[in-house]
Structure formats: C-alpha cells, structure tokens
Motif scaffolding. Structure first.
Motif, short mmCIF file in Angstrom:
data_model
loop_
_atom_site.label_atom_id
_atom_site.label_comp_id
_atom_site.label_asym_id
_atom_site.label_seq_id
_atom_site.Cartn_x
_atom_site.Cartn_y
_atom_site.Cartn_z
N UNK A 226 1.01 -1.26 0.05
CA UNK A 226 0.00 -0.06 0.11
C UNK A 226 0.86 1.22 0.25
N UNK A 227 1.87 1.26 0.96
CA UNK A 227 2.51 2.42 1.14
C UNK A 227 3.52 2.89 0.00
N UNK A 228 4.07 1.64 -0.88
CA UNK A 228 4.78 2.02 -1.97
C UNK A 228 3.91 2.55 -3.22
N UNK A 229 2.96 1.76 -3.23
CA UNK A 229 1.74 2.33 -4.33
C UNK A 229 1.40 3.88 -4.17
N UNK A 230 1.06 4.29 -2.92
CA UNK A 230 0.74 5.72 -2.84
C UNK A 230 1.93 6.60 -3.11
N UNK A 231 3.14 6.24 -2.74
CA UNK A 231 4.41 6.97 -2.82
C UNK A 231 4.62 7.31 -4.44
N UNK A 232 4.65 6.12 -5.13
CA UNK A 232 4.62 6.23 -6.60
C UNK A 232 3.78 7.27 -7.43
N UNK A 233 2.50 7.10 -6.92
CA UNK A 233 1.76 8.26 -7.28
C UNK A 233 1.81 9.64 -6.87
N UNK A 234 2.42 9.86 -5.85
CA UNK A 234 2.60 11.16 -5.23
C UNK A 234 3.98 11.78 -6.15
N UNK A 235 4.87 10.63 -6.36
CA UNK A 235 6.15 11.05 -7.12
C UNK A 235 6.01 11.40 -8.57
N UNK A 236 4.75 11.10 -9.04
CA UNK A 236 4.68 11.68 -10.60
C UNK A 236 3.48 12.84 -10.45
N UNK A 237 3.32 13.47 -9.00
CA UNK A 237 2.37 14.50 -9.02
C UNK A 237 1.02 14.24 -9.30
N UNK A 238 0.57 13.12 -8.74
CA UNK A 238 -0.82 12.51 -9.11
C UNK A 238 -1.23 12.01 -10.34
N UNK A 239 -2.24 11.41 -10.49
CA UNK A 239 -2.60 10.68 -11.64
C UNK A 239 -4.25 11.30 -12.14
N UNK A 240 -4.37 11.98 -13.13
CA UNK A 240 -5.55 12.32 -13.61
C UNK A 240 -6.60 10.98 -14.09
N UNK A 241 -7.80 10.99 -13.48
CA UNK A 241 -8.41 9.63 -13.77
C UNK A 241 -10.04 10.34 -13.82
N UNK A 242 -10.86 9.80 -14.86
CA UNK A 242 -12.17 10.28 -15.09
C UNK A 242 -13.12 9.49 -14.12
N UNK A 243 -13.46 10.18 -13.21
CA UNK A 243 -14.58 9.20 -12.09
C UNK A 243 -15.94 10.16 -12.20
N UNK A 244 -16.74 9.30 -12.79
CA UNK A 244 -18.32 9.72 -12.94
C UNK A 244 -18.80 10.32 -11.84
N UNK A 245 -18.76 9.61 -10.46
CA UNK A 245 -19.37 10.08 -9.44
C UNK A 245 -18.57 9.94 -8.21
N UNK A 246 -19.11 10.40 -7.25
CA UNK A 246 -18.23 10.48 -6.01
C UNK A 246 -18.29 8.75 -5.43
N UNK A 247 -17.03 8.23 -5.10
CA UNK A 247 -16.65 7.04 -4.36
C UNK A 247 -16.79 7.17 -2.87
N UNK A 248 -17.82 6.68 -2.25
CA UNK A 248 -17.84 6.77 -1.08
C UNK A 248 -18.33 5.56 0.07
N UNK A 249 -17.43 5.23 0.66
CA UNK A 249 -17.43 4.04 1.57
C UNK A 249 -17.11 4.50 2.78
N UNK A 250 -17.72 5.02 3.74
CA UNK A 250 -17.54 5.47 5.19
C UNK A 250 -16.95 4.38 6.01
N UNK A 251 -17.48 3.11 5.91
CA UNK A 251 -17.10 2.14 6.70
C UNK A 251 -15.57 1.73 6.77
N UNK A 252 -15.17 1.95 5.55
CA UNK A 252 -13.83 1.50 5.31
C UNK A 252 -12.93 2.78 5.04
N UNK A 253 -13.49 3.87 5.39
CA UNK A 253 -12.75 5.23 5.33
C UNK A 253 -12.39 5.42 3.86
N UNK A 254 -13.27 5.10 2.88
CA UNK A 254 -12.76 5.53 1.67
C UNK A 254 -13.55 6.77 0.93
N UNK A 255 -13.01 7.49 0.24
CA UNK A 255 -13.84 8.56 -0.27
C UNK A 255 -12.72 9.12 -1.60
#
Length: 499
Positions: A226-255
């Motif tokens: 998990x940690x390595x994946x997030x660090x790679x994404x931050x190293x390129x300045x983030x990745x633009x993704x087409x997200x048509x609606x909010x992804x919300x799963x409060x139980x697993x702390x996902x938004x």
C-alpha cells in the motif's frame, strides 16, 4: 568606496560550472541522499578554493593581468573534470541506494528451468506477475480497520510480446477457485481460493500457481504494498482519472471525489483501487474492483508516458526512490538497471496496444459449496494458450477489455483525439509536400513556387476514393440502435469508471 581597477586580479566573481550545478541541482529532502549532497558541497568548496585563492593581506596591488585563453580553458577543464567526478560518484551511490531498497527472492529454483519454445517473432516474450500486498504491517499501511491477512487481492499477469508491439495485462479474480501446487507452496491443495497462495508461500507460491494452472511460465514477479503504491503516485504529481461520481464508503474510510478528470494523489488513488463496497449490492464485488484497478493503471501508464512527465532529475529520482522503497522482486529483476531496461522496452508500444483484460469467469451456482466464488471458463483457457504461444488475442476475447487510451466519454479522450488528428494531418501534409516537390523536380527540374500539396488537390483525391464507399456502407450493415442500450444496463455499469 569603489573598487579600484586591477584589485583582486586573477580572481573572478563569476561562479564556476560546478558551483552552478551544486546551487541549482535539487536532491530529494530525504536523509538518504545526505552523502551525495555533502560530497557535492565538499567538492564545490575544494574546487572553489583552487579557482579563487585568497590573496594575502600584505600583498601589493598589481595591475590587472590580461586574460589568457589558456587560463580560461584550464578553468573550464578543471570544472568539467570535477563535475564529471561528482556526477559519476553520485550516480553510483544513487543506483546502489536504489538497489538496496529492493527486496529480492529466488524464483528459478522454485519453478525450474523455463521450457524451450519456438517463437516466430522478432524476440522472446516476457511474462511478469504483478501482485499487491494487502497486509497492514508496513509504515503508513494501516489505512482502515482491516487486518489485511497478508494476502494478495491483486494479481495481474503482464505479457509483453516478443516483438514488443503489444502488451496484455490479465487480471485474475482473487475469488477464483483453483488447485494449488506443492512446488513453492509447501503442500498441494484442491478447490482453494486464488489469493490464499500468497498467504501460504508468498509471491513464489503465487508464481508457481500461475505456472501450474495456466501453462504460462512467469519470468519475473513484482510485489508492491500500500505505502509503495501511494508514494509512486505522489512522485509523479498525482494521476488524472475520469471519475463519473463520488466513491464513498465511510465504513472503510474510502472517499474519492468525482471529476473529469479527478487528480488522484497517493491516498485517494489507493482508495480508488481498493474500493469494493460501493454502488448497488450486485456491483459490490471483486470484478468491479478489478475494473477500477485497470482504469487507474491505464491512466498511470498515460501519465508516465506523456510528454513532460519524469523529465526533471529530481522527479525521476523521487519516482525511482518511491518505486523501489517497498518493492519485492525475483533476484534476476531486482536491480534499477534491469527495471530501467524493461521500462525502455515499453516505450515503443502504443497506448491502443496496451490491453487490460479480466480473465473470463462464471459464478458458482447457489447449491455449490463455492457459491459466491468464480471458476474459469473455456475462454480463459483459450487466453492462456494464446499468451503461452505469444499470439495476439482475437477481438471476441478482448470484448470488455480496457486499453491504455483515455475513456471514450472523457474530456481527456476528446483532447487526445484532437491532438492525434492534428499530428496525423501534419505528417500527411509534410509527406504530400515532399512528394509534390519530388514530382516537380523530376518533371520540370525547377524549384516549386508554392506549397499546393496541402491544398485540396492531392490529399483529398485519396480521401474521395476511400471515404464515400465506407460511409454509406456503415448504416446499412450495422444496426446502430443495438449498441446504445448496453451501457445503460445497471449490471453493466461500474461505479467510478467512465465508459
């Protein structure tokens, strides 16, 4: 008091080349790069003292000496040598540091020798197993209340064709029921879930399971947590993704916020690829999560291959440091040099030829002991056979796959299409211009007066012979009303994925 002419002769106020490099080069702030920075600073001080010696206080003032060419040349030469020395030593240290980041495990001893095959392409194909470690034991990996179990919820077999003209990334559902081999896994087992292999014997057992169940020999494996994946994404300045609606799963702390595109940083990207309990009940499954993972990886491929990305030294170093910090590979692949060469081989593959395929499966019936799990279909067997023989997958097996190109309905796709069209027109115009010039030069032996090749005199004549027949034929042969209804079916829509 103004300085008299001739004072400080033999000394220049202009910084040397090495001083400029030391001043302008930005290294990551991590303490791991301290030795490189300190070594560079020490060399700058040494060379600076040699080039600018302090004059004794009692020294008599002299008239300014005439600058000699050989003196300037000597200064440049000394600066160049010192710069080359510092750069070389810095690169050696950096490569050694990055190599030490990677954890390696043997693979060949587990699988045995690779079987010999007669490939008819221009080179030898390559199969790499990519796994995601879902354990929460690493720093920064306790992102939710789950324990993770040390399993691998993500298994992707990447196949690079021998001629490096195409790449397939086949995702294997974690809920697949298979027979686990004993080689690399300790003991064999029947009718078990796919992702249990990782908890039993780690990446080596998973690679052995691929070899025994698919007939495809894995040449290498790569594991990212998990940690390595997030660090790679931050190293390129983030990745633009087409997200048509909010992804919300409060139980697993996902938004994940909606956007076209939505720039996902490390934590948001991790939320996007691990989200499972979103959408309607029937959509809360591993297959929907696989689609989101494929969508994100495709966007990451576009971002890395796009112009301007990873062109700065500090971003390249940061990306490599993040990519290798939590990486586990087989021993043969476990070096920055080897990974770099592998990355270079991907540059020539067009985005349209990078396909993300979900292995065809069906759910077990309700009366089965494996209800809720999946089994591989005959199409899955066909896919494994074609990959093993390094043959392209036909269209019927690629239906529902995702390419590395932008989603058709996204703003990025429109911009990509416009840029591609302009590039093609520019190439076509230049080609027509050269052909016109050659024709005029041969027939008349004179210089061309204008550039009429870009006008509707030549290139449209080619279009007239090809386009008119194809346009009337399309409506008569294909029934267009049959295509639109398919995306509107609720079971076909994947939450968080643009069509």
């Amino acid at each position: 008091m103004p300085r008299e002419r001739g004072a400080g002769a033999g000394r220049s106020d202009t910084p040397g080349a090495l001083e400029i490099v030391a001043r302008d080069t930005k290294f990551p702030t991590s303490s791991k790069f301290g030795p490189v920075r300190l070594f560079l600073q020490s060399k700058v001080c040494t060379v600076s003292e040699e080039l600018h010696p302090e004059e004794p206080a009692s020294a008599p003032r002299r008239k300014a000496a005439v600058t000699k060419k050989h003196t300037v040349g000597r200064v440049i030469l000394m600066s160049s040598i010192a710069l080359a020395l510092v750069t070389s030593l810095g690169i050696v240290y950096l490569v050694r540091h990055l190599d030490e980041n990677i954890v390696t495990l043997p693979l060949g001893d587990v699988l045995g020798e690779k079987p010999e095959k007669d490939y008819h392409g221009n080179g030898e194909p390559l199969n790499i197993v990519v796994m995601g470690d879902d354990s929460r034991d690493c720093d920064g990996c306790k992102i939710d209340g789950e324990g993770g179990g040390g399993r691998s919820d993500t298994t992707i077999l990447i196949h690079l064709s021998g001629d490096r003209s195409r790449a397939y990334a086949v995702s294997i559902p974690r809920d697949s029921i298979v027979d686990r081999p004993d080689k690399g896994c300790g003991a064999a087992a029947s009718d078990v879930m796919w992702n249990e292999a990782y908890s039993v014997g780690g990446p080596q057992c998973t690679a052995s399971q691929i070899w025994s169940t698919t007939g495809v020999y894995p040449d290498h494996f790569v594991v990212v947590d998990f940690n390595g994946f997030g660090n790679m994404v931050d190293a390129v300045g983030g990745v633009p993704v087409c997200v048509p609606e909010d992804i919300d799963d409060p139980e697993h702390e996902i938004f994940v916020p909606a956007g076209d595109p939505s720039l996902l940083t490390g934590d948001e990207a991790l939320d996007y690829v691990r989200a499972r309990y979103v959408g309607e009940l029937l959509q809360q499954n591993d297959l929907s999560r696989i689609k989101r993972q494929q969508t994100f990886i495709a966007a990451l491929v576009r971002e890395v291959k796009s112009a301007g990305t990873l062109t700065r030294l500090d971003k390249v170093v940061s990306f490599l440091d993040a990519a290798t910090e939590t990486l586990t590979t087989d021993e043969e692949l476990g070096s920055v040099t080897r990974l770099g060469k592998l990355g270079m081989q991907l540059q020539g593959i067009g985005l349209e030829n990078v396909k993300f395929v979900t292995l065809p499966t069906e759910y077990y019936s309700r009366d089965s002991d494996h209800w809720g799990k999946v089994f591989w279909t005959e199409d899955a067997t066909t896919i494994w056979g074609l990959i093993s023989d390094d043959k392209p997958l036909p269209r019927n097996l690629l239906s529902g796959s995702i390419s590395a190109e932008p989603p058709a309905t996204s703003v990025e796709a429109q911009e990509f299409a416009a840029a591609t069209k302009a590039e093609k027109l520019d190439k076509k115009g230049k080609k027509a211009k050269k052909a016109k010039n050659r024709t005029n030069g041969k027939s008349k032996g004179l210089e061309t007066k204008e550039l009429p090749s870009e006008s509707p005199s030549e290139s449209p004549s080619e279009v007239e012979t090809t386009e008119p027949p194809s346009e009337p034929a399309a409506p008569s042969e294909t029934s267009t009303p049959a295509a639109p209804p398919t995306p509107t079916k609720p079971e076909e829509q994947i939450p968080g994925v643009c069509a």
